[in-house]
Scaffold this motif. Structure first.
Motif, PDB file in Angstrom:
ATOM      1  N   ILE A   1      22.890  18.726   3.529  1.00  0.00           N
ATOM      2  CA  ILE A   1      24.280  18.343   3.730  1.00  0.00           C
ATOM      3  C   ILE A   1      25.149  19.377   3.032  1.00  0.00           C
ATOM      4  O   ILE A   1      24.998  19.610   1.832  1.00  0.00           O
ATOM      5  N   ALA A   2      26.026  20.027   3.796  1.00  0.00           N
ATOM      6  CA  ALA A   2      26.949  21.023   3.229  1.00  0.00           C
ATOM      7  C   ALA A   2      28.349  20.425   3.266  1.00  0.00           C
ATOM      8  O   ALA A   2      28.890  20.184   4.356  1.00  0.00           O
ATOM      9  N   ALA A   3      28.931  20.174   2.108  1.00  0.00           N
ATOM     10  CA  ALA A   3      30.150  19.369   2.047  1.00  0.00           C
ATOM     11  C   ALA A   3      31.315  20.095   1.393  1.00  0.00           C
ATOM     12  O   ALA A   3      31.141  20.914   0.490  1.00  0.00           O
ATOM     13  N   LYS A   4      32.507  19.731   1.860  1.00  0.00           N
ATOM     14  CA  LYS A   4      33.741  20.118   1.173  1.00  0.00           C
ATOM     15  C   LYS A   4      33.783  19.376  -0.153  1.00  0.00           C
ATOM     16  O   LYS A   4      33.493  18.185  -0.223  1.00  0.00           O
ATOM     17  N   HIS A   5      34.179  20.076  -1.220  1.00  0.00           N
ATOM     18  CA  HIS A   5      34.179  19.479  -2.561  1.00  0.00           C
ATOM     19  C   HIS A   5      35.573  19.596  -3.144  1.00  0.00           C
ATOM     20  O   HIS A   5      36.008  20.676  -3.511  1.00  0.00           O
TER      21      HIS A   5
ATOM     22  N   CYS B   1      21.428  21.056   9.315  1.00  0.00           N
ATOM     23  CA  CYS B   1      22.482  20.927   8.297  1.00  0.00           C
ATOM     24  C   CYS B   1      23.588  20.033   8.851  1.00  0.00           C
ATOM     25  O   CYS B   1      24.026  20.212   9.991  1.00  0.00           O
ATOM     26  N   VAL B   2      24.017  19.086   8.046  1.00  0.00           N
ATOM     27  CA  VAL B   2      25.124  18.208   8.423  1.00  0.00           C
ATOM     28  C   VAL B   2      26.347  18.603   7.601  1.00  0.00           C
ATOM     29  O   VAL B   2      26.358  18.420   6.379  1.00  0.00           O
TER      30      VAL B   2
ATOM     31  N   GLU C   1      25.526  17.426  13.575  1.00  0.00           N
ATOM     32  CA  GLU C   1      24.460  18.209  12.947  1.00  0.00           C
ATOM     33  C   GLU C   1      24.370  19.610  13.537  1.00  0.00           C
ATOM     34  O   GLU C   1      24.514  19.811  14.745  1.00  0.00           O
ATOM     35  N   ILE C   2      24.138  20.593  12.664  1.00  0.00           N
ATOM     36  CA  ILE C   2      23.884  21.975  13.074  1.00  0.00           C
ATOM     37  C   ILE C   2      22.376  22.188  13.050  1.00  0.00           C
ATOM     38  O   ILE C   2      21.727  21.899  12.039  1.00  0.00           O
TER      39      ILE C   2
END
Length: 250
Positions: A78-82, A182-183, A212-213
Motif C-alpha cells: 500500500i503506497a499512501a499519501k501521508h 500496489c494499492v 490496484e496497480i
C-alpha cells in the motif's frame, strides 16, 4: 471564529490528544498476553485503539472519518499519501494485516514496541538510507510466510496540504523486490488534523483506496503512475473539504 470559541476548540483538541495517547497503555496491557502468544493479539490491540481514536474524534471534536474504496485483504503493498497521524490510523484500521516500516528506536518503547514487532512492523535505521532500504527488503523477504499489507509512504514523511514533495525511488525498489500489486491511497486528513500542533478541526476526514496497480511495471512507469493517481485524487478530496488546492508551494 471568536477567541473564546477558538480557545474551547483548542482545549478539546488538547484533551483529545492526551486521551488517545493515554489509552495506548491500558489497551496495550490488556492485549499484551494475547499479543505475546500470537500476532492476532497485537493486530486486535491496534485495531481496537484505532476504533477508539475515531470514535473519540467524532464525539469530542466533531471530526468524522470515512474510508472510501475497497481496502485490500491480500498480500499487497500500500503506497499512501501521508499528511498526519490520522491517515496511519485510518489505513491500518481498514486492513486486516497491516504492517509498517518504522523507526528502529520505536522497538524500545515499553509495550508498544513489542506489540509493533508482533504486528509485523519492520524496524529500520532511517539515518542510513541505503542500509535502510536493504534492511527493509531483507525483513520483507523474511516475513513473506506471514501474509499482510505492507504500508509505505512514498514521500517519506508527512506532507502538509498544499505543499509539494518528491516521491522517493525507494518505493519503486520495494515494489520491484516484493513483486506484488500496489494499492495507492489518497487522503485529505491534513486539512483537519495537521502534521504539527494541537488544534483539530471538525469535518469529514477521508482516506480513499484507489484501484490496484499490477506487479511488474517498469520503475519509472510505476512511480509516475502512483504519483499522478495519489496526488490527483488527494487534491480532489482536499477540494471537497474546502481546501484551496490551487495554492501549492514547492
Amino acid at each position: 471564529m471568536n477567541g473564546l470559541a477558538y480557545a474551547w476548540r483548542w482545549l478539546r483538541s488538547l484533551l483529545f490528544s492526551v486521551l488517545i495517547y493515554a489509552a495506548m497503555l491500558p489497551i496495550g496491557l490488556a492485549y499484551l498476553p494475547w499479543a505475546i502468544a500470537s500476532r492476532d493479539g497485537a493486530v486486535a490491540a491496534a485495531h481496537r485503539w484505532c476504533r477508539f481514536v475515531t470514535w473519540l474524534a467524532r464525539v469530542l471534536l466533531g471530526l468524522r472519518t470515512q474510508v472510501r474504496g475497497t481496502p485490500p485483504t491480500g498480500e499487497v503493498m500500500i503506497a499512501a499519501k501521508h499528511q498526519s497521524f490520522l491517515d496511519i490510523i485510518l489505513i491500518y484500521g481498514a486492513v486486516p494485516r497491516g504492517r509498517f516500516i518504522m523507526k528502529k528506536e520505536l522497538v524500545y518503547a515499553p509495550i508498544l514496541g513489542q506489540i509493533a514487532l508482533r504486528m509485523g512492523c519492520v524496524p529500520v535505521d532511517r539515518g542510513r538510507r541505503g542500509a535502510a532500504i536493504k534492511k527493509m527488503m531483507e525483513e520483507v523477504r523474511a516475513g513473506r510466510d506471514d501474509p499482510g499489507q505492507l504500508i509505505i509512504y512514498p514521500q517519506g514523511t508527512r506532507v502538509a496540504p498544499g505543499v509539494a514533495a518528491p516521491y522517493k525511488m525507494g518505493t519503486a525498489a520495494l515494489y520491484r523486490e516484493l513483486d506484488q500489486p500496489c494499492v495507492p491511497v489518497a487522503c485529505n486528513v491534513g486539512v483537519f488534523w495537521p502534521k504539527r500542533g494541537v488544534m483539530r478541526r471538525p469535518g469529514t476526514a477521508i482516506v480513499e483506496f484507489l484501484p490496484e496497480i499490477p506487479a511488474g511495471l517498469p520503475s519509472a512507469e510505476f512511480m509516475s503512475r502512483i504519483e499522478a493517481e495519489i496526488e490527483t485524487r488527494s487534491d480532489a478530496l482536499m477540494a471537497e473539504a474546502g481546501f484551496p488546492i490551487a495554492v501549492k508551494e514547492r
